[in-house]
Design an enzyme around this catalytic site. Structure first.
Site, PDB file in Angstrom:
ATOM      1  N   ASP A 487       0.877  -1.167   0.000  1.00 45.87           N
ATOM      2  CA  ASP A 487       0.000   0.000   0.000  1.00 45.87           C
ATOM      3  C   ASP A 487       0.920   1.224   0.000  1.00 45.87           C
ATOM      4  OD1 ASP A 487      -2.239   1.583   0.123  1.00 45.87           O
ATOM      5  OD2 ASP A 487      -2.440   1.446   2.296  1.00 45.87           O
ATOM      6  N   LYS A 488       0.373   2.398  -0.236  1.00 37.76           N
ATOM      7  CA  LYS A 488       1.225   3.591  -0.264  1.00 37.76           C
ATOM      8  C   LYS A 488       1.194   4.309   1.075  1.00 37.76           C
ATOM      9  CE  LYS A 488      -0.009   7.433  -2.284  1.00 37.76           C
ATOM     10  NZ  LYS A 488       0.191   8.429  -1.192  1.00 37.76           N
TER      11      LYS A 488
END
Length: 1146
Positions: A487-488
């Protein structure tokens, strides 16, 4: 069992779900049952044991196939690759128990209404229900549809109108009683498994049954010492396993215990509101939610009022989530799909905590029970712990094949033994013992224990680093990883977002950036009002809580939050509404505050949230906040600046997170809850952009660099803006400076136009510099492009991914090969993407420790096997003490210490052999077996050709060993050795020394170090053990101690022969080490052999990769493709000639 079934015998249970199973109908037959009982008696319990290990055989032996309608037993088989069998007896639920209280008859209105599954499951006229219970879930037989269906939930086909109409006033007492009896109690019962059950289950493991057989055989041969050692090790192993399982059972029991003892308020259709224990709840009950800090005992759909919920138990994130009531819509569409928004925003999940419950006009917060017991979200979580998905790991399948090979070799040895001993005229009982001995020699009982030590050591090393694994077997699976999805926000970038600035706009376009670093307050206006009110924050115990982004935005306004009270008297503002007010020091704010009347919560699928607010002494407004592209689509076009796209790109290309804001005025004569979301979210006025910094974590770039250098792919899957994701991918090193990013955009079918897909090269633009550039992400040197797969990466959004999955599915694998950036992905799309990646798995097993131990145990058993069979030729064998020395003093100590090597600190860009049956590993094992066989045969033959060799002699020591010779040749010596005359021989002595020291040599050769484990010399305990063992063996060989020789059943041999034994062992060590290092572990050599023979990987990933590498038209750039048939979901007009020609040849 074949695939031919009787009519109605076969069906699917939970079709399309993760726990899908096949179900087969069977009827018990008396004569078969009798035969099985007789077989169990005459086989002394072996037949029931086989049925325990093979449930399908139990059913096939006791029953005959029949339709599910007539069955009294069902056989279940999972539809995954494991195809695990289980069986269940069909049970009956009798409604006659309710006759006296309710007067139930076959024509009672409660029974005749067949709109619901519960009524369709009741057999008339005897009022009975057929059911089975599988993994804690109850399934009833639907007589109308002729299939088993899950019970304990409201039907999915119900519309929102039907839920409000049927269950909005609650259930009658009669309906509750019937549902309670059929659905079962609303409880998540995890009983503490009794120790005796755990003990029996563990003892009945095939491994321990084999050990029991081995121990019985050893006792019959007076091999008591090792038998006792195995018994003690097994008891310790069983005790530790049972203790661990018992502790887990107790912990899980206490974890869910509180769920079953909650008092709730339930509204009955006639009885009104009453207090009830939660385990009496049934699907359809109407809950009245009052107060705060309430635990949900079931899954329920909110139909009136709103709730703020802590879903940390399910998601792990303790961020308050706002739940809104299910709108009553005049539509027959199922309630879960009636809106594009996620239906979960209306659902209160079991186990979650209601922080606040806010009533609407009716004065109460009401929710309809949706699911009970193990059907709930919490129940599903508990079931996943109780019934974990099996691991598909090739190591374990190869291990079974490995053991079967050993069994095959043991069978050959048994036949050889029978022939030799029968021809020699040995007694039958001796022949049987010797033949069975071969099995325990060829198949080492200590193998599972030796493998377990490696996992235990690995788990301990992980624990020291703060990594905990509740399923140790999965540590080995980690060695298969060849792709990591990130995920970022909060993973690659820091958890907290820093508010960098805001860009407002008017009719002339975007204005100057207002920087919050300057310390100046944001001027009053709609933009300031939006930042102060468009959020889901709550006030709990005097503390503002909620999403970190909302919190940062609200804090930037310097406003305050409170509840409406006596000082707020306005039409349409309910009591205890949330009110935001400017701080006392604020000036030039024309409103006293803003009351938040209604929220349309943020949804990942919708990418926006909206609130309806009332200015105290002012207008009623609606504010929207969300993804800039989405917010702009709801605004009046003339209010969106023409430079919107370029302005947005300025910030996203620098890695900023950008949120857009918009608003509109509303009429005051409408009640807020009566307003449809579609009406509120239309014709908005665009306000501007909120800019937040999204800084990389310090460890992000080094970690990605190491993964990429090890040729482990990295992929970003985020819900953020695509351009922001691309920028973060570049700055983190996921996409190197020299690599290109190709944007894939796919559009749905519109009117007469087919679904389309276009490919555009993303140009890297120069960043606009600002005075506070130091606050941006720190850009270090880019990752080098060495060893990267391809020179391009694909980037696409969740919308495009959905369209490609539907209309261009044949292109999807090609895209995934180089797909690296996936933005604006919903949670469901993230799951789907990971599943698609898993279909391309290549298979990697960095399991050197397990492989080393497998190889060593195989060689140890084969060394002993070869030695014993050679001695059998002379109707001789190793004595008990000789076996004991090899089994305990050598192999057991090596098995315990060989696995202590730690992991090498740096990942390397290639992988070890992925399977036990891979050519290098097989060659290593076979070569060393043949080498040991040759050495044993040479020693066995040469010793018989020595001038001092005699079948009658008890010693052949030279004149220099006069004292030993005199002792062993004295008249007393033969008497002392008479009890061991069956074992003492020059062949026995030679074979034992060769085999024992060879076990030490093999351990050293097979103990791998770099590049996957730390060097062998760092394993100090293992090296020390080998030195001591070798020293002891050489001491025994050259010591000339008569008592020691007598105890070990050895004969004294001339010094020259002992030196010959050392020379043979030395040659064996040199040849084995050179072969292992120069051939087996020579990666360059194996790569050359693969090229010479044209070997290519058969994994789906590598096949696609080769096809695309040979396709000059891939990737397509600056072109658009269309699906052949709109909505078909499969066709694609883009052709790949290379791939298609290869497909035709297959």
């Amino acid at each position: 069992m074949g695939d031919q079934f009787e009519t109605g015998q076969h069906a699917l249970l939970n079709e399309g779900e993760e726990n899908e199973m096949e179900i087969f109908g069977y009827r018990t037959q008396g004569c078969r049952k009798t035969l099985c009982l007789a077989g169990s008696i005459f086989s002394f319990g072996i037949l029931p044991l086989v049925f325990y290990w093979r449930p399908a055989w139990h059913v096939w032996a006791h029953c005959v196939p029949c339709s599910l309608h007539e069955a009294d037993t069902v056989l279940l088989r999972t539809t995954d690759e494991f195809q695990i069998y289980s069986w269940k007896k069909i049970m009956w639920i009798h409604l006659s128990a309710l006759n006296s209280a309710l007067g139930l008859t076959a024509d009672h209105p409660l029974i005749t209404d067949e709109e619901y599954i519960i009524n369709r499951a009741i057999r008339k006229p005897d009022l009975k229900v057929r059911c089975i219970k599988v993994q804690k879930i109850r399934y009833v037989w639907n007589y109308l549809e002729g299939q088993f269906q899950k019970i304990g939930s409201l039907e999915d086909w119900l519309s929102s109108a039907k839920i409000h109409q049927k269950f909005g006033s609650g259930l009658t007492r009669e309906e509750q009683d019937v549902r309670r009896l059929i659905c079962g109690p609303n409880s998540i019962d995890v009983e503490v498994t009794p120790i005796w059950k755990l003990l029996i289950k563990e003892v009945l493991n095939p491994f321990y049954i084999f050990q029991l057989f081995s121990v019985y055989l050893w006792f019959s041969e007076d091999y008591k010492e090792y038998a006792f050692a195995i018994i003690i090790m097994s008891i310790i192993s069983i005790a530790l396993t049972v203790y661990d399982l018992r502790q887990q059972s107790v912990k899980l029991h206490h974890l869910v215990k509180s769920h079953n003892s909650i008092t709730v308020s339930v509204c009955g259709r006639k009885a009104g509101v009453q207090e009830l224990e939660s385990h009496f709840l049934v699907p359809g009950d109407l809950l009245i939610l009052t107060g705060n800090k309430v635990l949900m005992p079931c899954d329920a759909v909110l139909i009136d009022g709103s709730c703020v919920v802590n879903e940390g138990m399910l998601t792990g994130e303790c961020i308050p989530v706002t739940k809104t009531p299910l709108p009553k819509m005049d539509s027959s569409v199922p309630w879960k799909t009636q809106s594009e928004a996620d239906y979960k925003r209306h659902v209160l999940f079991c186990g979650t905590e209601i922080i606040q419950a806010k009533a609407a006009c009716s004065g109460t917060v009401r929710a309809v029970v949706l699911q009970t017991g193990f059907n709930t979200a919490k129940g599903d979580l508990v079931r996943s712990i109780l019934y974990p998905k099996p691991m598909n790991f090739k190591l374990y399948r190869d291990a079974i094949r490995f053991l079967l090979c050993l069994v095959g070799i043991a069978t050959i040895g048994m036949i050889y033994t029978l022939c030799v001993y029968v021809l020699s005229g040995e007694p039958p009982e001796e022949v049987v013992k010797k033949a069975l001995d071969v099995i325990t020699i060829a198949v080492p009982p200590a193998l599972p224990a030796a493998l377990t030590t490696g996992i235990i050591y690995a788990q301990r090393r992980l624990k020291k680093r703060g990594i905990f694994c509740i399923s140790p077997q999965r540590i080995n699976v980690c060695g298969q990883l060849n792709l990591v999805c990130f995920d970022k926000t909060g993973t690659l970038t820091k958890d907290g977002l820093d508010l960098w600035g805001v860009v407002s706009c008017d009719r002339n376009g975007f204005q100057e950036v207002h920087s919050f670093a300057s310390g100046q307050a944001l001027p009053w206006g709609p933009l300031c009002a939006a930042m102060a009110s468009c959020h889901s924050l709550i006030l709990l115990d005097g503390t503002i809580q909620g999403d970190p982004l909302d919190l940062k935005m609200f804090e930037a306004t310097t406003w305050e939050m409170a509840f409406s009270g006596d000082d707020v008297h306005m039409k349409g503002v309910p009591a205890n509404a949330m009110v935001v007010k400017p701080c006392r020091t604020a000036s030039q704010v024309p409103v006293e505050g803003i009351a938040i009347l209604h929220q349309f919560p943020f949804s990942s699928a919708l990418q926006r949230m909206t609130v309806i607010v009332q200015e105290i002494g002012g207008d009623r407004l609606a504010f929207m906040k969300g993804a800039p592209e989405r917010v702009a689509s709801f605004c009046q076009p003339e209010t969106v600046p023409t430079s919107f796209v370029s302005e947005l790109q300025i910030y996203t290309t620098q890695g900023f997170r950008v949120i857009a804001l918009a608003y509109k005025k509303l009429e005051n004569d409408h009640h807020t809850t009566a307003l449809a979301r579609e009406k509120v979210e239309s014709d908005l006025i665009f306000l501007g952009l909120l800019i937040l910094e999204n800084r990389l974590k310090e460890k992000t770039k080094p970690v990605l660099e190491e993964l990429i250098s090890a040729q482990i792919r990295t992929v970003m899957i985020t819900g953020d803006n695509l351009q922001t994701a691309i920028t973060v991918a570049r700055k983190s090193g996921m996409v190197s400076k020299s690599q290109k990013v190709i944007l894939i955009e796919a559009n749905e079918t519109t009117g007469s136009s087919s679904a389309s897909i276009s490919w555009t090269l993303v140009e890297e633009k120069k960043h606009i510099m600002y005075e506070n550039q130091d606050n941006y992400i720190n850009i270090r040197d880019e990752v080098s492009d060495n060893g990267r797969e391809g020179s391009y990466h694909f980037a696409l959004t969740g919308k495009s991914f959905h369209v490609i999955s539907q209309h261009f599915s044949s292109l999807l694998p090609k895209i995934l090969i180089n797909g690296t950036i996936f933005a604006r992905m919903s949670p469901g799309q993230k799951s789907s993407l990971v599943e698609e990646f898993q279909k391309l798995e290549e298979g990697r097993a960095a399991l050197v420790t397990s492989f080393c131990m497998f190889k060593y145990m195989a060689l140890y058993s084969m060394i002993q096997y070869v030695g014993v069979l050679l001695l059998y030729w002379k109707t001789n064998s190793l004595s008990n003490y000789q076996f004991l020395f090899q089994d305990l003093a050598i192999t057991t100590l090596i098995g315990v210490t060989m696995n202590l090597n730690g992991a090498y600190p740096k990942l390397v860009p290639f992988r070890p052999a992925g399977r036990l049956i891979s050519p290098p590993l097989l060659l290593s094992v076979i070569f060393n077996i043949l080498l040991s066989l040759a050495m044993h045969i040479v020693g066995f033959i040469l010793v018989q050709r020595q001038p001092w060799y005699s079948m009658e002699m008890h010693s052949a020591c030279t004149v220099q060993n006069e004292s030993i010779s005199e002792l062993t040749m004295s008249p007393i010596a033969p008497e002392k050795m008479e009890s061991n005359s069956a074992f003492t021989s020059f062949e026995n002595t030679t074979i034992w020394f060769l085999g024992t020291i060879n076990c030490i040599i093999v351990a050293l050769v097979f103990s791998k170090g770099k590049p996957f484990r730390q060097p062998t010399y760092t394993n100090y305990i293992f090296v020390l053990v080998l030195i001591i063992q070798l020293g002891v063996c050489l001491f025994i060989l050259f010591a000339d101690i008569p008592e020691l020789y007598r105890r070990l059943d050895l004969l004294c041999t001339p010094i020259l022969w002992r030196v010959s034994i050392v020379i043979m062992l030395s040659l064996n060590f040199i040849v084995s080490l050179v072969a292992e290092e120069a051939i087996i572990e020579n990666r360059a050599l194996w790569m050359m052999i693969k090229r010479c023979f044209g070997y290519q990987s058969k994994s789906q990933y590598r096949i696609w990769q080769r096809d695309l590498a040979n396709d000059p038209s891939w990737p397509p750039l600056n072109q658009t493709s269309y699906s052949d048939m709109p909505g078909c979901g499969r066709g694609v007009s883009y052709s790949n000639p290379v791939f298609e020609s290869n497909e035709e040849q297959l």
